[in-house]
Motif scaffolding. Structure first.
Motif, short mmCIF file in Angstrom:
data_model
loop_
_atom_site.label_atom_id
_atom_site.label_comp_id
_atom_site.label_asym_id
_atom_site.label_seq_id
_atom_site.Cartn_x
_atom_site.Cartn_y
_atom_site.Cartn_z
N HIS A 211 0.85 -1.18 0.00
CA HIS A 211 0.00 0.00 0.00
C HIS A 211 0.90 1.24 0.00
O HIS A 211 2.11 1.14 0.16
N VAL A 212 0.30 2.39 -0.18
CA VAL A 212 1.08 3.63 -0.26
C VAL A 212 1.48 4.06 1.15
O VAL A 212 0.63 4.23 2.03
N VAL A 213 2.80 4.24 1.36
CA VAL A 213 3.30 4.71 2.66
C VAL A 213 3.83 6.13 2.60
O VAL A 213 4.04 6.76 3.64
N LEU A 214 4.05 6.65 1.38
CA LEU A 214 4.51 8.04 1.24
C LEU A 214 4.11 8.54 -0.13
O LEU A 214 4.25 7.84 -1.14
N ASP A 215 3.59 9.76 -0.16
CA ASP A 215 3.24 10.43 -1.41
C ASP A 215 3.93 11.79 -1.35
O ASP A 215 3.47 12.72 -0.68
N GLN A 216 5.07 11.89 -2.04
CA GLN A 216 5.98 13.02 -1.86
C GLN A 216 6.10 13.89 -3.12
O GLN A 216 6.59 13.44 -4.15
N PRO A 217 5.66 15.15 -3.06
CA PRO A 217 5.94 16.06 -4.18
C PRO A 217 7.44 16.33 -4.28
O PRO A 217 8.15 16.38 -3.28
N ILE A 218 7.91 16.52 -5.51
CA ILE A 218 9.31 16.83 -5.75
C ILE A 218 9.39 18.25 -6.30
O ILE A 218 8.97 18.51 -7.43
N ASP A 219 9.89 19.14 -5.49
CA ASP A 219 9.97 20.56 -5.87
C ASP A 219 11.43 20.94 -6.03
O ASP A 219 12.03 21.56 -5.16
#
Length: 252
Positions: A211-219
């Motif tokens: 399952h998803v454990v991290l949803d990280q934007p990349i800026d």
């Protein structure tokens, strides 16, 4: 553009993916990382319509995926098997255009244009077995791009290449994404690669029932450059955060 709602996948009684919900906007480059064997490729094949979802739904532009969608292309890691050895490079690249009913001359012209774009000028009359591994993968990418897909799926496409070739193709992917604006989902086991090319990185947990454990934007600032970008403090911080998430035990 792409939406996953409570997506689950299983092989027999073995739960592979569990309750994955994501929305990928138009034009985003999403990278999916996670421990080996957690189901990253299974997720991509389900999105592509190659595997029916066991639970939940996959929709593209609001339409449920029940088979392989139009205007979608897939690039696999095993580029050698995806190219037809008896065809020239030009004909391999032009193959998807046959469905559009274009005349042979038009198909050949478009194929040569896209070969120029991916750095393969002068290879059109050669055959896949006459090219290096990195050049063969460029051919596979050219074939995926020639149909101007609105959704491009890539399953560890650079995993078997040497470091220099891999970096060259990462830069090609970044350029293609910035120029074409296609929505791209890239599965990779390389955390550095995901941070370098991605607009966003999703981390899956360890098996079973990933399952998803991290949803990280990349800026990170553009343009991205291998040495400068990878040496930036922001890059190092993101790599550390994502690496920690990948290594976190599933029970924690």
């Amino acid at each position: 553009m792409l939406r996953l709602d409570a997506l689950g996948q299983r092989y027999g009684d073995h739960q592979v993916l569990h309750d994955i919900s994501l929305t990928v906007p138009d034009g985003q480059l999403l990278c999916v990382v996670g421990p080996s064997g957690c189901g990253k490729s299974t997720l991509l094949r389900t999105v592509a319509g190659l595997l029916p979802a066991a639970e939940g739904t996959v929709t593209i532009d609001g339409t449920p995926v029940t088979g392989v969608p139009d205007r979608m292309s897939v690039v696999f890691q095993d580029y050698a098997r995806s190219l037809l050895p008896w065809m020239t490079i030009r004909d391999n690249v032009a193959l998807p255009l046959r469905r559009r009913g274009l005349r042979r001359a038009a198909r050949r012209a478009e194929a040569e244009d896209i070969l120029d774009r991916v750095g393969l000028t002068g290879t059109a009359d050669r055959h896949p077995w006459q090219l290096s591994g990195g050049m063969q993968q460029r051919v596979a990418i050219a074939r995926a791009l020639i149909g101007r897909p609105s959704l491009l799926l890539m399953d560890e496409p650079f995993g078997s290449l040497d470091a220099q070739t891999r970096e060259d193709l990462e830069d090609l992917l970044v350029e293609v994404h910035r120029t074409d604006g296609a929505t791209i989902v890239l599965v990779t086991h390389d955390i550095d690669e995901s941070v370098y090319v991605g607009d966003r990185v999703v981390v899956l947990s360890q098996a079973p029932a990933a399952h998803v454990v991290l949803d990280q934007p990349i800026d990170l600032p553009d343009p991205r450059e291998q040495l400068t970008t990878r040496g930036a403090p922001e890059f190092v911080g993101l790599r550390s955060k994502i690496g920690q998430a990948v290594r976190t035990p599933a029970t924690s």
